[in-house]
Structures are given as structure tokens and as C-alpha cells.
Design an enzyme around this catalytic site. Structure first.
Site, mmCIF file in Angstrom:
data_model
loop_
_atom_site.group_PDB
_atom_site.id
_atom_site.type_symbol
_atom_site.label_atom_id
_atom_site.label_comp_id
_atom_site.label_asym_id
_atom_site.label_seq_id
_atom_site.Cartn_x
_atom_site.Cartn_y
_atom_site.Cartn_z
ATOM 1 N N GLY A 45 0.840 -1.184 0.000
ATOM 2 C CA GLY A 45 0.000 0.000 0.000
ATOM 3 C C GLY A 45 0.879 1.239 0.000
ATOM 4 O O GLY A 45 2.033 1.190 0.438
ATOM 5 N N GLN A 50 3.053 10.038 1.388
ATOM 6 C CA GLN A 50 4.348 9.344 1.368
ATOM 7 C C GLN A 50 5.164 9.646 0.118
ATOM 8 O O GLN A 50 6.345 9.335 0.063
ATOM 9 C CB GLN A 50 4.148 7.827 1.459
ATOM 10 C CG GLN A 50 3.564 7.368 2.782
ATOM 11 C CD GLN A 50 3.434 5.865 2.814
ATOM 12 O OE1 GLN A 50 2.457 5.318 2.329
ATOM 13 N NE2 GLN A 50 4.418 5.197 3.375
ATOM 14 N N CYS A 96 5.964 0.022 7.486
ATOM 15 C CA CYS A 96 5.600 1.166 6.652
ATOM 16 C C CYS A 96 6.808 1.575 5.818
ATOM 17 O O CYS A 96 7.921 1.644 6.347
ATOM 18 C CB CYS A 96 5.171 2.320 7.557
ATOM 19 S SG CYS A 96 4.657 3.783 6.658
ATOM 20 N N LEU A 97 6.580 1.862 4.552
ATOM 21 C CA LEU A 97 7.699 2.235 3.670
ATOM 22 C C LEU A 97 8.377 3.524 4.130
ATOM 23 O O LEU A 97 9.548 3.735 3.846
ATOM 24 C CB LEU A 97 7.203 2.392 2.228
ATOM 25 C CG LEU A 97 6.727 1.101 1.541
ATOM 26 C CD1 LEU A 97 6.131 1.421 0.179
ATOM 27 C CD2 LEU A 97 7.855 0.086 1.399
ATOM 28 N N HIS A 138 -4.417 1.125 7.543
ATOM 29 C CA HIS A 138 -3.069 1.693 7.640
ATOM 30 C C HIS A 138 -2.909 2.872 6.665
ATOM 31 O O HIS A 138 -2.417 3.941 7.039
ATOM 32 C CB HIS A 138 -2.028 0.590 7.354
ATOM 33 C CG HIS A 138 -0.612 1.064 7.358
ATOM 34 N ND1 HIS A 138 0.314 0.641 8.301
ATOM 35 C CD2 HIS A 138 0.064 1.914 6.549
ATOM 36 C CE1 HIS A 138 1.473 1.229 8.059
ATOM 37 N NE2 HIS A 138 1.354 2.010 6.999
ATOM 38 N N GLU A 139 -3.349 2.668 5.421
ATOM 39 C CA GLU A 139 -3.194 3.733 4.412
ATOM 40 C C GLU A 139 -4.125 4.915 4.711
ATOM 41 O O GLU A 139 -3.753 6.073 4.520
ATOM 42 C CB GLU A 139 -3.466 3.188 3.003
ATOM 43 C CG GLU A 139 -2.524 2.063 2.561
ATOM 44 C CD GLU A 139 -1.061 2.369 2.792
ATOM 45 O OE1 GLU A 139 -0.641 3.524 2.647
ATOM 46 O OE2 GLU A 139 -0.316 1.425 3.137
ATOM 47 N N HIS A 142 -2.647 7.267 7.057
ATOM 48 C CA HIS A 142 -1.685 8.194 6.431
ATOM 49 C C HIS A 142 -2.377 9.469 5.944
ATOM 50 O O HIS A 142 -1.838 10.567 6.054
ATOM 51 C CB HIS A 142 -0.999 7.536 5.231
ATOM 52 C CG HIS A 142 0.196 6.711 5.577
ATOM 53 N ND1 HIS A 142 1.305 7.226 6.202
ATOM 54 C CD2 HIS A 142 0.470 5.398 5.371
ATOM 55 C CE1 HIS A 142 2.208 6.267 6.368
ATOM 56 N NE2 HIS A 142 1.726 5.141 5.876
#
Ligand code: NI
Length: 184
Positions: A45, A50, A96-97, A138-139, A142
Site C-alpha cells: 500500500g 508518502q 511502513c515504507l 493503515h493507508e 496516512h
């Protein structure tokens, strides 16, 4: 185009994403670049903040989980709004990236009802559960300026303090392109 992923510590990760208009300049290209960037970094995701865009847009492709219920879930969520979360909270290890090399158990409810617009701006109301719901939650966080580490205890967060500081300073080895707040 592969875009650099914003690292922990950048204030854009704490901002709420604004609504996306249908005529948003270069939106189609942006979505394409987000998928390219996500696949390059082996994520499931990716949210617009991000990649340094403070808008209500995120994408996902949960196929690596080989979830029987959603075998090939590849989706774009625009102007998403979670309407309902239900069920007993369950624990799952998230990463998380934007926060490389850190994984922590996070408790979230298993089922969601979400309203969003797809890439054609059609309004959709849909339910998800399990892993798919988890990635969406999660996304979606963000987009609201929330990170998964906000859901862990203060004690655990204190233990991560130095690691997080190193990420924000760019003192990490990471296999994909990142943008670090203190190196601009
Ligand atoms: Ni993330």
C-alpha cells in the site's frame, strides 16, 4: 516514474490530505507513478503523503498476502472515508515504507465499511475484512496524518526513539529511493 518515499520525520506525514478534484492536474500519471513506486519498494500500500502530496489518495495491491477472500486486490482509493469499523480488535505486525526496518504489532478492528471514489471518480461503498481491511486502515491513517507507530504503547515507542531519529536523519540502509527531512 519512481518517486522518492518520504521518510519518518517529515511534517507532510502529519498533515491531513485534502480532497481530490476530478480535474486534479496529472492525477492519472500520479496514480501510475504511485503503483510503480510501491512495486519497486515491495510495498502492499502507498498513500499520497508518502510521495510528498498532501491529498486524500491511496493505493494498494494485497496480492503478496495470497488472501483467499481477495486474491488480486489492486485498488485506488480517492477521497476515502471509513464509515464504520467493527469486530473484536486483532493484533497484526505492521510496517511502513516511510519507517523502514521497524515492525510492530498493532491492534485494529477486523471489519470496515468504506466510502471512496475509484480512479473514474465513481462513488463506491464497500466492506472489507481481514488483511485487506488492515492495509486500508493503515493507508487511511496516512491520509489523516497518523502513522502505525502512533498505535503502540509509549513504552514501546520510547524503545524505538533512536531508530526513528536515525530514519529521520537518513542514517539507514534502504533498497528504495527515499527523501529524508533533514537532508533537503
Ligand atoms: Ni505506511
Amino acid at each position: 516514474m519512481i518517486l522518492p518515499i518520504v521518510a519518518y520525520g517529515d511534517p507532510i506525514l502529519r498533515k491531513k490530505g485534502s480532497l481530490v478534484q476530478k480535474d486534479h492536474d496529472g492525477l492519472e500519471m500520479l496514480i501510475e507513478s504511485m503503483f510503480e513506486t510501491m512495486y519497486e519498494s515491495h510495498g502492499v500500500g502507498l498513500a499520497a503523503p508518502q510521495i510528498n502530496k498532501s491529498i486524500n489518495l491511496f493505493i494498494l495491491d494485497t496480492s503478496p498476502f495470497e488472501d483467499e477472500k481477495y486474491p488480486n486486490l489492486k485498488k485506488v482509493f480517492i477521497n476515502a472515508e471509513i464509515l464504520e469499523e467493527s469486530g473484536e480488535k486483532w493484533e497484526y505486525e505492521e510496517g511502513c515504507l516511510s519507517i523502514p526496518h521497524i515492525r510492530e504489532n498493532v491492534n485494529r478492528k477486523p471489519s470496515i465499511l468504506i466510502k471512496y471514489q475509484d480512479e473514474n471518480f465513481d462513488v463506491i461503498e464497500e466492506s472489507f475484512d481481514g488483511i485487506a481491511a488492515r492495509v486500508i486502515q493503515h493507508e487511511y491513517d496516512h491520509i489523516k496524518g497518523i502513522l502505525f507507530i502512533d498505535h503502540i504503547t509509549e513504552f514501546k515507542k520510547r524503545l524505538l526513539k533512536n531508530k526513528l531519529l536515525n530514519i529521520s536523519k537518513g542514517n539507514i540502509d534502504v533498497s528504495y529511493k527515499m527523501r529524508f527531512p533533514t537532508l533537503r
